[in-house]
Design an enzyme around this catalytic site. Structure first.
Site: not given
Length: 333
Positions: A15, A51, A94, A142-144, A227
């Protein structure tokens, strides 16, 4: 441990590679126009930089609301499995930060396919899957993309009771401030990136879910929380105090830190993200007699940090309180 040092392929780490908060707020300012005919009511959105987004279901009045979020970042540690665990815990956080429960996640993967072998990517995904499983959260694909810099995270969908949300704009004077994970992963990660030293206690802190902290906050009747991630304790607390119209007072001596964090600051392992955090909050903070070391640690860019809750929670330290707005939004004692 892989012989490939994943952190060498990233310009930042975790982060700490977020766009600085002040710059980000300028970019998104005014981008809050609602659809003319919305399919649900937006309960939490972009207005206060909370968040996750929370929206009601149009065909289920009085029922649960939908929570949506996404989070991904460059490698924060060299071990691919641990990076996957940390990134997943961070994305799931989150949902917990607004009082929700994660239901399903999809992977977000950027990979330099001509540079790093795919067996490492598989380990990253395995780490994410294992932590999502601990949360009772499905991973549905998902995605790549092919990218010169590796990145990984998740988009997560969850549910929450719209009458029991945790928000960053509902803080009230008199509420104690509780922090559920120690600070210091930012400087330890930066030391790891520079030297290769492994700080397993920091890895385990980052990979730990905020599920139990969320449950404790709701059980305590808390209404306000956030958070602590890339903007550091001070950055996220400033956003909370500003949104709630209060002043937040922090007892610097009560803030917990991971072993080795102070030594890492003294040795100079401070990320650019941490310094940008400090620059952003400094005009809004009365630091009192706080040392430069304490200021940097309080602004340390966390990855998958704990919850900061405006309530007292069992077995977690109270690090300050909210008081009526007076002078600057943040005060360090």
């Amino acid at each position: 441990m892989t012989t490939k040092r994943l952190t060498e392929y990233a310009h930042g780490g975790g982060c700490a590679c977020k766009i600085p908060p002040g710059e980000l707020e300028d970019v998104v300012a005014g981008l809050t126009t609602a659809p003319a005919e919305p399919n649900g009511d937006l309960l939490i959105g972009l207005d206060t930089g909370d968040d996750a987004a929370v929206v009601t279901l149009p065909d289920a009045p009085g029922g649960p609301a939908v929570v949506a979020t996404a989070d991904f970042f460059t490698p924060v540690v060299d071990d691919p499995y641990d990076w996957g665990r940390i990134a997943a815990a961070n994305a799931l956080s989150d949902v917990y930060a607004v009082g929700g429960r994660p239901l399903v996640a999809v992977n977000l993967l950027a990979w330099p396919r001509g540079v790093l072998p795919f067996d490492l990517a598989r380990e990253v995904l395995r780490g994410g899957l294992d932590v999502a499983g601990q949360a009772g959260c499905h991973v549905g694909g998902g995605h790549s993309v092919d990218d010169p810099e590796p990145k990984y995270g998740m988009a997560v969908t969850g549910v929450a009771d719209p009458a029991r949300l945790l928000r960053n704009d509902t803080g009230k004077p008199g509420a104690p401030l509780t922090l559920t994970k120690p600070l210091g992963v930012g400087v330890l990660n930066n030391r790891h990136k520079a030297t290769g030293e492994v700080f397993q206690h920091a890895v385990e802190s980052m990979a730990a879910l905020n599920r139990d902290a969320c449950a404790a906050a709701l059980a305590a009747g808390a209404e306000c929380a956030t958070d602590v991630t890339g903007f550091g304790l001070l950055g996220h607390l400033y956003k909370l105090a500003r949104a709630s119209g209060v002043t937040a007072v922090v007892d610097a001596a009560a803030v917990p830190y991971l072993d080795g964090a102070r030594a890492a600051v003294r040795a100079g392992y401070v990320s650019g993200g941490t310094r940008r955090n400090l620059d952003w909050v400094a005009p809004h903070t009365d630091f009192g007699t706080a040392s430069e070391e304490d200021r940097l640690l309080l602004a340390d860019a966390q990855t998958s940090g704990g919850l900061l809750v405006a309530a007292e929670l069992p077995d977690h330290p109270v690090i300050g309180e909210l008081v009526p707005a007076a002078g600057r939004p943040l005060v360090i004692r």
